[in-house]
Design an enzyme around this catalytic site. Structure first.
Site, mmCIF file in Angstrom:
data_model
loop_
_atom_site.group_PDB
_atom_site.id
_atom_site.type_symbol
_atom_site.label_atom_id
_atom_site.label_comp_id
_atom_site.label_asym_id
_atom_site.label_seq_id
_atom_site.Cartn_x
_atom_site.Cartn_y
_atom_site.Cartn_z
ATOM 1 N N ILE A 152 60.018 18.887 29.977
ATOM 2 C CA ILE A 152 59.118 19.825 30.676
ATOM 3 C C ILE A 152 58.847 20.468 28.590
ATOM 4 C CG2 ILE A 152 58.360 20.834 32.828
ATOM 5 C CD1 ILE A 152 60.080 23.207 32.311
ATOM 6 N N ASP A 153 57.591 20.886 28.938
ATOM 7 C CA ASP A 153 57.197 20.528 27.440
ATOM 8 C C ASP A 153 58.508 22.170 26.712
ATOM 9 O OD1 ASP A 153 54.919 18.505 27.063
ATOM 10 O OD2 ASP A 153 53.892 20.459 27.406
ATOM 11 N N LYS A 154 58.206 22.666 24.788
ATOM 12 C CA LYS A 154 58.906 22.983 25.080
ATOM 13 C C LYS A 154 58.427 24.791 25.119
ATOM 14 C CE LYS A 154 59.715 26.210 20.431
ATOM 15 N NZ LYS A 154 59.355 25.715 19.224
ATOM 16 N N ARG A 182 47.992 20.550 30.551
ATOM 17 C CA ARG A 182 47.259 20.537 29.195
ATOM 18 C C ARG A 182 45.841 20.154 29.010
ATOM 19 N NH1 ARG A 182 51.998 21.030 25.153
ATOM 20 N NH2 ARG A 182 50.139 22.131 23.976
#
Length: 303
Positions: A137-139, A237
């Site tokens: 998953i993204d930062k 997103r």
């Protein structure tokens, strides 16, 4: 050192050289190409040029690609929030702001660094930089990740992701008021041709499906749950932006005037999968981070 030669064709005439190279290859970022140019590893018709050089028909671009660095990932003691662990698999709740795995130039402070200190046995399928990592998953997205502790577990979990049997549900806050209670976004995702560091809905992109349902509506925002059918980079997103409801706090895909949260309001709250050895279905739920709960409370008080 690998050598690659590219000849400029009509559809790249007039493009900046760094853009043309990254677009034609698809694997190299513009910043990476620019660094190679600074290091003298890119020649156009036998001579060095600047990154803003405009391509001409039949230009011959010679690129010397450096050998990848031999990297050692250093274990780092961290206070990881482990939801489940046995000999095969581990489920961890990643905090907002933490990168999942190291990359050249960014080798410390990642989840992998912490995992390597926590347990010595991680699947080696994804190599030295991503041991045990099955998905990421993204930062600036918080939430649950499953980690493989051996190759058998890794292959099983990857196969479940491919078969779309892993249950992954995210909570998100978006700009705008979504009028309908449920929806499905099916739109292919790929690199944004105008910005290779971003993803976008593109005609020749990879199949991507996101299901969502509305949990609460506020004055200018909507609280939603998104269920992933596929797992493309930045999928939620980009998909929510595509239908006109970008995520709150998202610096890349959100509106210019969004809330300063240090990243998107997105939390991987539910993760369910079959245990790779026993076949038993396991499901975990991670509570919303404190900042997320406070944001919802503020919205409820300003309806």
């Amino acid at each position: 050192m690998e050598k690659v030669e590219i000849v400029i064709e009509e559809n790249s005439v007039g493009d900046r050289i760094d853009k043309a190279i990254s677009t034609l290859n698809g694997e190299w970022s513009r910043s990476q190409v620019q660094q190679w140019m600074k290091d003298g590893q890119v020649l156009v018709n036998g001579r060095s040029v600047k990154a803003n050089y405009k391509c001409v028909l039949n230009d011959v671009i010679a690129i010397e690609i450096p050998e990848p660095e031999a990297l050692d990932v250093i274990p780092e003691e961290m206070d990881l929030e482990i939801f489940y662990e046995d000999a095969d698999v581990l489920v961890v709740n990643k905090p907002k702001g933490m990168v999942v795995h190291p990359a050249p130039g960014h080798l410390t402070g990642t989840l992998v660094n912490g995992l390597m200190a926590h347990c010595k046995d991680l699947s080696g399928i994804n190599g030295v930089l991503r041991p045990g990592i099955v998905h990421r998953i993204d930062k600036d997205t918080s939430g649950l990740l499953m980690v493989a502790k051996n190759d058998l577990a890794h292959e099983s979990l990857v196969n479940q992701l491919v078969a779309k049997t892993v249950n992954r549900k995210y909570k998100a806050i978006v700009h705008g008021i979504i009028p309908h209670d449920y929806g499905t976004i099916e739109a292919p995702l790929g690199r944004d041709q105008k910005d290779r560091q971003s993803m976008a809905v593109v005609d020749n992109g990879k199949h991507a499906v996101t299901h969502f349902n509305v949990l609460e509506r506020y004055k200018d925002f909507t609280f939603v749950e998104c269920k992933l059918e596929t797992g493309r980079t930045h999928q939620i997103r980009v998909h929510m932006k595509y239908i006109g409801y970008p995520l709150v706090g998202d610096p890349k895909y959100g509106p210019r005037k969004t809330l300063d949260l240090g990243g998107q309001a997105l939390h991987a709250g539910i993760l369910g999968f079959e245990h790779p050895r026993t076949g038993q279905y396991l499901e975990f739920e991670a509570p919303l981070p404190t900042y997320f709960e406070q944001l919802l409370e503020d919205f409820r008080n300003n309806r």
